[in-house]
Design an enzyme around this catalytic site. Structure first.
Site, mmCIF file in Angstrom:
data_model
loop_
_atom_site.group_PDB
_atom_site.id
_atom_site.type_symbol
_atom_site.label_atom_id
_atom_site.label_comp_id
_atom_site.label_asym_id
_atom_site.label_seq_id
_atom_site.Cartn_x
_atom_site.Cartn_y
_atom_site.Cartn_z
ATOM 1 N N ILE A 184 0.594 3.396 1.693
ATOM 2 C CA ILE A 184 1.582 2.314 1.772
ATOM 3 C C ILE A 184 0.816 0.996 1.870
ATOM 4 O O ILE A 184 -0.006 0.829 2.767
ATOM 5 C CB ILE A 184 2.473 2.486 3.039
ATOM 6 C CG1 ILE A 184 3.316 3.765 2.970
ATOM 7 C CG2 ILE A 184 3.337 1.248 3.282
ATOM 8 C CD1 ILE A 184 4.500 3.741 2.034
ATOM 9 N N HIS A 185 1.065 0.076 0.938
ATOM 10 C CA HIS A 185 0.390 -1.220 1.044
ATOM 11 C C HIS A 185 1.182 -2.386 0.462
ATOM 12 O O HIS A 185 0.754 -3.526 0.567
ATOM 13 C CB HIS A 185 -0.977 -1.161 0.342
ATOM 14 C CG HIS A 185 -0.863 -1.150 -1.151
ATOM 15 N ND1 HIS A 185 -0.500 -0.030 -1.849
ATOM 16 C CD2 HIS A 185 -1.044 -2.124 -2.079
ATOM 17 C CE1 HIS A 185 -0.480 -0.305 -3.143
ATOM 18 N NE2 HIS A 185 -0.795 -1.566 -3.313
#
Ligand code: UD1
Length: 378
Positions: free
Chosen positions: A204-205
């Site tokens: 997740i970014h």
């Protein structure tokens, strides 16, 4: 010596797209230069990928580093202009949708140098994503639009793009994946992270998931709920680490929060996973080819073929746990065929199109394969 074909790369997802194109051009004896903008600079975000993908050392690293969108884009433009004036390229190749892509396309186009965009035509139709703006601007500026998936053709046609600029070439990121499948060490990765049961890999970014505290709280809660059900390995991009920790993300025995992995390490881990939870673009494609169920924590995707034909599903953070439970119970549709031209040969097709384009633009140019091989960087 023919003017070089210049590749500009800068961020992690560029590297696996460029590697097969550089290799195919090298096999055809083309004169090439590789410019790294330095958008990604940590060893884990850049050097390991060059090593794993057997990419040549960049001829030039602009060393721009991080910054706001304007600061980073402008820094790349200022640093790249003299380099392109020096190289006088026959064409500049840009990859994907990161800030380096658009900055390089702008510089080249304003210097009246032809531009080729690898991964043209993808659209999320969501301008809240910086990448969507990058895609649209880059496609506008590019002479050659090299399309990786059929929906890209439709999008470009809908935008009224001249047909002679568009080439459907397949997916060079998948070339890299297929070329490296035989080098994966899934058992080694499982041992390294103590994984004996089924496990999920999560990445997740995206700014929309990690930048705002309320969004980061939804993601942190989703990850800890998921880890109640299945072991989770979370290689965390530096961008999200601070905000997710602030939002309550805590490593536990079942939620392994680790540093970013190299290319081969990451794909090795994914290949053994029961499912992947991500907001990445490329991982939606890689899981489709590996046949691993993928839950994409985004409201939209610029890669809808991974949903219609692949293993991907779009989910809200609150929907991940239930969707994961179904997958773990064996309740998911297995794809029957891969998207067209995701066959491991996109780099070769791209190389042939590039060489035909530069030969047509400069009939005085030597055939790259005639006589002595010029090779890259020579
Ligand atoms: C960029 C791309 C995104 C892509 C992602 C893959 C843009 C607009 N976004 O996002 O599309 O999915 O790369 O990783 O180009 N940082 C480090 N070390 C690094 C690089 C970055 O610590 O080597 C940290 C810095 O705090 C930096 C932040 O990550 O400010 C964001 O980096 P940036 O390159 O601006 O965007 P990404 O989030 O990596």
């Amino acid at each position: 010596m023919n003017p070089p074909i210049v590749h500009v790369v800068g961020a992690r997802p560029n590297f696996m797209k460029a590697a097969p194109v550089i290799r195919a051009l090298d096999e055809r004896g083309a004169n090439q230069r590789l410019v790294h903008t330095g958008q990604h600079y940590d060893a884990a975000m850049s050097d390991t990928f060059f090593h794993d993908l057997d990419l040549p050392e960049p001829d030039c690293n602009l060393g721009v580093g991080s910054g706001s969108h304007a600061v980073q884009t402008a820094a790349i433009m200022v640093a790249l202009e003299p380099v392109l004036l020096d190289y006088r390229p026959a064409i500049v190749i840009v990859y994907g949708d990161v800030n380096s892509t658009t900055a390089a396309a702008l510089v080249a186009a304003k210097l009246q140098m032809p531009v080729a965009h690898v991964e043209a035509g993808l659209r999320s139709f969501d301008n809240a994503m910086p990448e969507e703006i990058n895609r649209r601007v880059t496609d506008q500026l590019s002479d050659l639009l090299l399309v990786t998936a059929p929906e890209g053709l439709v999008n470009l046609q809908d935008e009224g793009t001249a047909a002679d600029r568009i080439h459907f070439v397949g997916n060079p990121m998948i070339d890299s994946l297929l070329a490296n499948v035989g080098r994966l060490d899934t058992d080694g990765m499982k041992t390294r992270f103590g994984l004996v049961e089924s496990y999920a890999v999560a990445t997740i970014h995206r700014p929309s998931n990690v930048d705002e505290p309320w969004a980061a709280r939804r993601i942190a809660a989703m990850l800890s709920d998921l880890a109640e059900r299945v072991d989770v390995v979370l290689p965390l991009h530096p961008r999200g680490r601070h905000s997710l920790e602030e939002a309550g993300l805590r490593a536990t025995a079942r939620l392994r929060v680790i540093s970013p992995l190299g290319y081969l390490e990451f794909i090795s881990l994914v290949r053994g996973a029961a499912l992947v939870v991500t907001d990445s673009g490329g991982i939606q494609e890689e899981t489709t080819v590996l046949g691993i169920p993928c839950l994409t924590v985004r409201p939209n995707t610029e890669r809808p073929i991974t949903v219609s034909q692949g293993t991907n599903r779009l989910v809200e953070p609150e929907g991940v746990e239930a969707a994961a439970a179904k997958i773990l119970a064996g309740d998911w549709r297995r794809p029957t065929e891969l998207p067209r031209l995701w066959d491991g040969h996109a780099g070769e097709r791209i190389a042939d199109i590039l060489l035909a384009f530069v030969a047509e633009a400069d009939p005085a140019r030597d055939s790259p394969t005639a006589g002595q091989r010029s090779g890259r960087g020579s």
